[in-house]
Design an enzyme around this catalytic site. Structure first.
Site, PDB file in Angstrom:
ATOM      1  N   ASP A  53     -14.705  30.991  -0.621  1.00  7.53           N
ATOM      2  CA  ASP A  53     -15.607  29.870  -0.401  1.00  7.53           C
ATOM      3  C   ASP A  53     -16.625  30.203   0.678  1.00  7.53           C
ATOM      4  OD1 ASP A  53     -13.939  28.448  -2.135  1.00  7.53           O
ATOM      5  OD2 ASP A  53     -12.777  27.566  -0.493  1.00  7.53           O
ATOM      6  N   TYR A 111      -3.306  35.087   2.023  1.00  9.46           N
ATOM      7  CA  TYR A 111      -4.314  34.403   2.817  1.00  9.46           C
ATOM      8  C   TYR A 111      -3.661  33.907   4.104  1.00  9.46           C
ATOM      9  CZ  TYR A 111      -7.791  34.166  -0.959  1.00  9.46           C
ATOM     10  OH  TYR A 111      -8.720  34.480  -1.927  1.00  9.46           O
TER      11      TYR A 111
END
Length: 263
Positions: A53, A111
């Protein structure tokens, strides 16, 4: 004939509108392609392992490029970095086997979402942490108690952005770890793949548990509801980083995945 190379690319996401190339906005893919074309104008567009993102960082974005001429890997790395801005860097370059595609052959990703704690935000870490201003300490034990229902293979619609284009909301989440540090805590997510904003929504929901705004026992019901409105807020992008990717072992592009290769 072209020569395939596999790159490990790191970038500080604050200056990018995500990894994927944009028409007019700055992107990691766009900057890398621009650098490659500076000395190899016929090179096709670099292909990454996954989208990040806008504002999200990466330490290990795996990228496949093709060059027209043969290169010694370190010289290719140096040539690319000479043409890249300082907030994106090629950390490793090596020849790639024919038929290898990082997106298709990735089997697991890690992540890390970094939370800043304490009475004041650390100005040196502010671009890389979501600082939580709070009167009471975050209840990490309650957050850890909320994790187990999320592990395994589930429909993660409740933790999926409404604009997510994935064909299915079913994903496999292998592990979530909470690792406290000095004035911070890292939330480490490892799974086969992730939906749009999934890690950020799970983080926001777990933070609400840590603040006492929802109970740890509620997480199973949130997941089962398959309703985005039942989960918590979407954590801001700057605390999130793509840290590691595992690929199918047959390609030799990473160490083997600890969880095997397919769901």
């Amino acid at each position: 004939m072209t020569h395939p190379f596999f790159l490990t690319v790191a970038y500080a996401g604050g200056g990018f509108h995500g990894w994927q190339i944009q028409t007019s906005l700055r992107s990691g893919q766009g900057e890398l392609w621009k650098a490659l074309c500076a000395f190899d104008p016929e090179a096709p567009m670099p292909q990454g392992t996954g989208r990040t993102d806008a504002g999200v960082h990466a330490r290990a974005q795996g990228v496949l490029i093709h060059t027209v001429r043969a290169w010694e890997p370190y010289r290719l790395l140096a040539a690319l970095n000479a043409h890249l801005p300082k907030d994106i860097r090629v950390m490793q370059a090596r020849p790639a086997p024919e038929g290898f595609f990082p997106r298709q052959h990735a089997v697991a990703k890690r992540y890390i979402y970094r939370l800043g704690l304490g009475p004041a935000e650390d100005p040196l870490m502010a671009p890389f942490r979501w600082h939580l201003h709070q009167a009471a300490p975050l209840d990490l034990a309650a957050m850890a108690e909320a994790v187990p229902p999320l592990l395994g293979t589930h429909d993660f619609t409740s933790f999926r952005n409404s604009e997510c284009a994935a064909q299915t909301p079913v994903r496999t989440l292998h592990a979530i770890q909470l690792t406290p540090g000095d004035g911070c805590v890292d939330l480490i997510f490892e799974g086969s793949s992730f939906l749009m904003h999934q890690v950020r929504i799970m983080t926001g929901t777990l933070v609400e548990v840590g603040k006492g705004r929802r109970s740890p026992e509620s997480m199973g019901a949130v997941l089962a509801a398959k309703d985005r409105s039942r989960a918590g807020l979407t954590a801001p992008p700057w605390g999130l980083c793509m840290e590691k990717v595992w690929y199918e072992a047959r390609w030799g592009m990473s160490d083997p995945s600890p969880w095997g290769e397919r769901d």
